[in-house]
Design an enzyme around this catalytic site. Structure first.
Site, mmCIF file in Angstrom:
data_model
loop_
_atom_site.group_PDB
_atom_site.id
_atom_site.type_symbol
_atom_site.label_atom_id
_atom_site.label_comp_id
_atom_site.label_asym_id
_atom_site.label_seq_id
_atom_site.Cartn_x
_atom_site.Cartn_y
_atom_site.Cartn_z
ATOM 1 N N LYS A 106 29.175 -25.517 133.310
ATOM 2 C CA LYS A 106 28.831 -24.306 134.050
ATOM 3 C C LYS A 106 29.949 -23.305 133.790
ATOM 4 C CE LYS A 106 28.087 -22.195 138.504
ATOM 5 N NZ LYS A 106 28.442 -22.230 139.937
ATOM 6 N N GLY A 138 25.447 -17.768 147.073
ATOM 7 C CA GLY A 138 25.012 -16.902 148.158
ATOM 8 C C GLY A 138 23.808 -17.379 148.941
ATOM 9 N N ASN A 161 25.985 -24.982 147.322
ATOM 10 C CA ASN A 161 27.177 -25.720 147.735
ATOM 11 C C ASN A 161 27.549 -25.395 149.183
ATOM 12 O OD1 ASN A 161 30.514 -26.270 146.286
ATOM 13 N ND2 ASN A 161 29.536 -27.142 148.058
#
EC number: 2.8.1.10
Length: 267
Positions: free
Chosen positions: A101, A189, A210
């Site tokens: 990532k 978000g 997360n």
């Protein structure tokens, strides 16, 4: 859920469309329980040079069942393309995993990704044999450029990292989704399961969550709730939403309705 409706990234297929981060949990046991409740098959971990040797970081990889999860190392904390490339190579050497990532974030206040640095690093890393999943702002032009250099997905943010504000720019995320030739994973978000459902309803292929789970009062229950939100959103997208209208439309036909005469009004 249709078991044939799989998420395919980098030639690997997954039945879950919920990716999870591993930061901010109060302990490894809660993290493990939340991962299990979510049904996730892809987990991301921050691997920076200092963390690999720092007390407290040791044990994270040992706490993950790597036979069960696809590990997705990330370059969180990298501010330049060059730093991200160095950390990516370090991550691969430490884990043996070529998935990455990609995060290039020079802005310490709003944590918004650098589009130019991300594209530059992505091109280098793809050439080095990495399966690159870049984290970017929702920009359709940038998404096509990242796809063109060989990225396995594009990961547009819903809103700034850790804010929990949900999808603030759904129209822009739609520009990333429309015409995409690789899976689109909405990241950052998302605050509640309905945010995940909305992303999947828009046509996103998956979401990464997360903070919304790790900082919930009950992370395990929230992980399960996000799994259900993702499933509902995907099913809703595949089912095809009704056409929106400017005027009302009755759900029951008016034909055949028995109408009573107007009551007589006394003189």
């Amino acid at each position: 859920m249709n078991t044939n409706d799989l998420l395919t990234i980098g030639g690997q297929s997954f039945s879950s469309r919920l990716l999870l981060g591993t930061g901010k949990y109060r302990d490894f046991a809660v993290m493990q329980d939340a991962l299990g409740a979510s049904g996730t098959q892809i987990v991301t971990v921050a691997i920076r040079r200092v963390e690999l040797k720092a007390p407290g970081h040791d044990g994270l990889l040992d706490a993950l069942d790597l036979d069960r999860f696809q590990l997705l190392p990330n370059t969180a904390g990298c501010r330049t393309a060059e730093e991200a490339v160095r950390v990516a190579k370090l991550a691969r050497a430490a884990t043996g995993v070529s998935w990455l990532k990609l995060e290039v974030i020079p802005d310490p206040k709003y944590l918004l990704p650098d589009p130019i640095g991300t594209l530059r690093a992505a091109e280098i890393l793809v050439g080095e044999g990495f399966t690159v999943l870049p984290y970017v702002q929702p920009d359709g032009v940038l998404a096509r450029a990242l796809e063109a250099v060989g990225c396995a997905t594009v990961m547009p943010l819903a809103s700034p990292i850790g804010t929990g504000k949900g999808l603030r720019t759904p129209e822009l995320i739609r520009t990333v989704i429309d015409g995409a030739g690789v899976p689109i994973v909405v990241d950052a978000g998302l605050g509640v399961p309905s945010d995940a459902a909305q992303a999947l309803e828009l046509g996103a292929d998956a979401v990464l969550v997360n903070t919304a789970i790790a900082e919930a009062r009950d992370p395990v229950a929230m992980a399960r709730a996000f799994a259900l939100g993702v499933e509902a959103g995907r099913l809703g997208y595949l089912a095809g939403r009704m056409q929106q209208r400017d005027s009302a439309s009755p759900s029951s036909p008016a034909a055949g309705v028995v109408r009573l005469p107007d009551p007589e009004v006394p003189a």
